[in-house]
Design an enzyme around this catalytic site. Structure first.
Site, mmCIF file in Angstrom:
data_model
loop_
_atom_site.group_PDB
_atom_site.id
_atom_site.type_symbol
_atom_site.label_atom_id
_atom_site.label_comp_id
_atom_site.label_asym_id
_atom_site.label_seq_id
_atom_site.Cartn_x
_atom_site.Cartn_y
_atom_site.Cartn_z
ATOM 1 N N GLU A 6 3.182 59.953 41.801
ATOM 2 C CA GLU A 6 2.493 59.223 42.328
ATOM 3 C C GLU A 6 2.399 59.103 43.443
ATOM 4 O O GLU A 6 2.570 59.273 44.931
ATOM 5 C CB GLU A 6 2.353 57.193 42.238
ATOM 6 C CG GLU A 6 2.194 56.550 42.522
ATOM 7 C CD GLU A 6 2.360 55.420 42.434
ATOM 8 O OE1 GLU A 6 2.611 54.742 41.255
ATOM 9 O OE2 GLU A 6 2.517 54.366 43.320
ATOM 10 N N LYS A 30 9.950 52.752 35.368
ATOM 11 C CA LYS A 30 8.942 52.433 36.251
ATOM 12 C C LYS A 30 10.479 52.208 37.810
ATOM 13 O O LYS A 30 10.535 51.053 37.480
ATOM 14 C CB LYS A 30 7.562 51.300 36.536
ATOM 15 C CG LYS A 30 6.849 51.152 37.593
ATOM 16 C CD LYS A 30 5.637 52.278 36.815
ATOM 17 C CE LYS A 30 4.702 51.628 38.433
ATOM 18 N NZ LYS A 30 3.843 50.859 37.976
ATOM 19 N N ASN A 81 -2.489 55.883 42.682
ATOM 20 C CA ASN A 81 -2.861 54.523 42.236
ATOM 21 C C ASN A 81 -3.780 53.873 42.634
ATOM 22 O O ASN A 81 -3.860 54.467 44.644
ATOM 23 C CB ASN A 81 -1.275 54.027 43.615
ATOM 24 C CG ASN A 81 -0.734 52.208 43.174
ATOM 25 O OD1 ASN A 81 -1.344 51.757 42.839
ATOM 26 N ND2 ASN A 81 0.601 52.539 42.459
ATOM 27 N N GLU A 111 1.606 47.888 30.458
ATOM 28 C CA GLU A 111 2.681 48.069 31.354
ATOM 29 C C GLU A 111 3.500 46.905 31.522
ATOM 30 O O GLU A 111 2.929 45.918 30.449
ATOM 31 C CB GLU A 111 2.474 48.130 32.940
ATOM 32 C CG GLU A 111 3.478 47.926 33.642
ATOM 33 C CD GLU A 111 3.075 48.729 35.460
ATOM 34 O OE1 GLU A 111 3.392 50.163 35.266
ATOM 35 O OE2 GLU A 111 3.069 48.271 35.660
ATOM 36 N N LYS A 146 5.438 43.613 32.586
ATOM 37 C CA LYS A 146 5.611 43.712 33.688
ATOM 38 C C LYS A 146 5.576 41.914 34.802
ATOM 39 O O LYS A 146 4.936 41.269 33.439
ATOM 40 C CB LYS A 146 4.425 44.421 35.019
ATOM 41 C CG LYS A 146 4.795 43.676 36.600
ATOM 42 C CD LYS A 146 4.068 44.839 37.636
ATOM 43 C CE LYS A 146 3.013 44.944 37.133
ATOM 44 N NZ LYS A 146 1.717 45.437 38.655
ATOM 45 N N GLU A 170 -3.857 54.431 37.864
ATOM 46 C CA GLU A 170 -3.133 53.416 37.837
ATOM 47 C C GLU A 170 -3.890 52.703 39.090
ATOM 48 O O GLU A 170 -3.630 52.223 39.961
ATOM 49 C CB GLU A 170 -1.424 54.112 38.794
ATOM 50 C CG GLU A 170 -0.980 54.996 38.504
ATOM 51 C CD GLU A 170 -0.001 55.801 38.727
ATOM 52 O OE1 GLU A 170 0.732 57.191 38.721
ATOM 53 O OE2 GLU A 170 0.358 55.037 39.237
ATOM 54 N N SER A 171 -3.756 51.454 38.711
ATOM 55 C CA SER A 171 -3.269 50.208 38.998
ATOM 56 C C SER A 171 -5.167 49.590 39.147
ATOM 57 O O SER A 171 -5.417 50.355 39.611
ATOM 58 C CB SER A 171 -2.648 50.220 40.506
ATOM 59 O OG SER A 171 -2.198 50.107 40.985
#
Length: 261
Positions: free
Chosen positions: A165, A116, A186, A54, A56, A216-217
């Protein structure tokens, strides 16, 4: 209002304003609108690593992550590292991103790119297509089942892959439908912002095999990915772990090297 509610309230205003300035016809006439998209779902199915790296700059939970890098350099570094795809944050107020970031990433690499964003309107899907995205994200926590169906089917008509998600089983159950390509879990609790991959493990057996599973995350170690692969996950979205370094591409390359061992 929690942070997600605030983001969505702002997003509604943003989209309404954009519609008054840039008509749909203008988006549909961009050079990239007719471009053939690349499937992230297919890339993940055939990948040994499944890394979606990603871009970010900042986030509500972490404030500044990295404001010093050009998105095109990050994108090229990620592609050189051998990631399966790239995620580009386009929200400005909370994440410091923009549609221009998406455009520069697209101009720099051939791999699949995910927009995103907090998507609430078909207009944002047309933007994604016009600015070079291959994949869009839908967040079950902010959409009704009918909206998920409407937006995912519209995305498929645009030849965009759809990553949906979820944060819990309730969101998962309302979201399972044939117009999705990938189901992402997530690991961040939206109320507490605590992160644990336990939720990915818990929901893995409830996700039908037709969908590519994405975690994710909060994924910061090779061990976490090896562990999650045992639960059928083929995609792993990693942002802060790479972006907090001076050279995200180099960090991704080293991470992938370790993962291959």
């Amino acid at each position: 209002m929690n942070i997600l509610d605030k983001i969505i309230a702002d997003k509604r205003k943003e989209v309404a304003l954009k519609k008054t300035i840039v008509p749909v016809s203008q988006l549909e006439n961009t050079a990239l609108f007719e471009r053939e998209t690349i499937s992230l779902a297919d890339a993940l199915r055939s990948s040994k690593t499944g890394i979606i790296a990603e871009h970010k700059r900042r986030s509500p939970s972490k404030s500044v992550i990295n404001q010093d890098l050009n998105v095109q350099d990050v994108a090229s570094g990620y592609e050189d590292a051998g990631v399966s795809g790239m995620s580009v944050l386009t929200d400005g107020k909370y994440f410091g991103g923009s549609l221009e970031d998406l455009l520069f990433a697209r101009a720099s690499v051939k791999m699949p790119i995910l927009r995103k964003e907090f998507i609430i309107d078909e207009y944002q899907l047309l933007e994604a297509k016009a600015y070079g995205a291959d994949v869009i994200l839908l967040i079950a926590a902010v959409l009704e089942k009918a909206q998920i169906k409407q937006l995912s089917e519209f995305a498929k008509n645009l030849k965009l892959d759809v990553l949906l998600e979820v944060h819990n089983e309730e969101e998962l159950q309302k979201s399972i439908m044939p117009s999705l390509d990938m189901l992402g879990v997530n690991n961040r609790n939206l109320k507490t912002f605590e992160v644990s991959t336990d939720i990915s493990k818990e929901l893995s057996k409830k996700i039908p095999e037709d969908f590519v599973k994405v975690s994710e995350s909060g994924i910061s170690s090779v061990e976490a990915i090896k562990d999650l692969k045992n639960y059928g996950y083929q995609g792993f979205l990693i942002g802060e772990n790479f972006m907090k370094t001076d050279d995200p591409g180099k960090s991704a390359k080293e991470f992938i090297r370790q993962l291959a061992q």
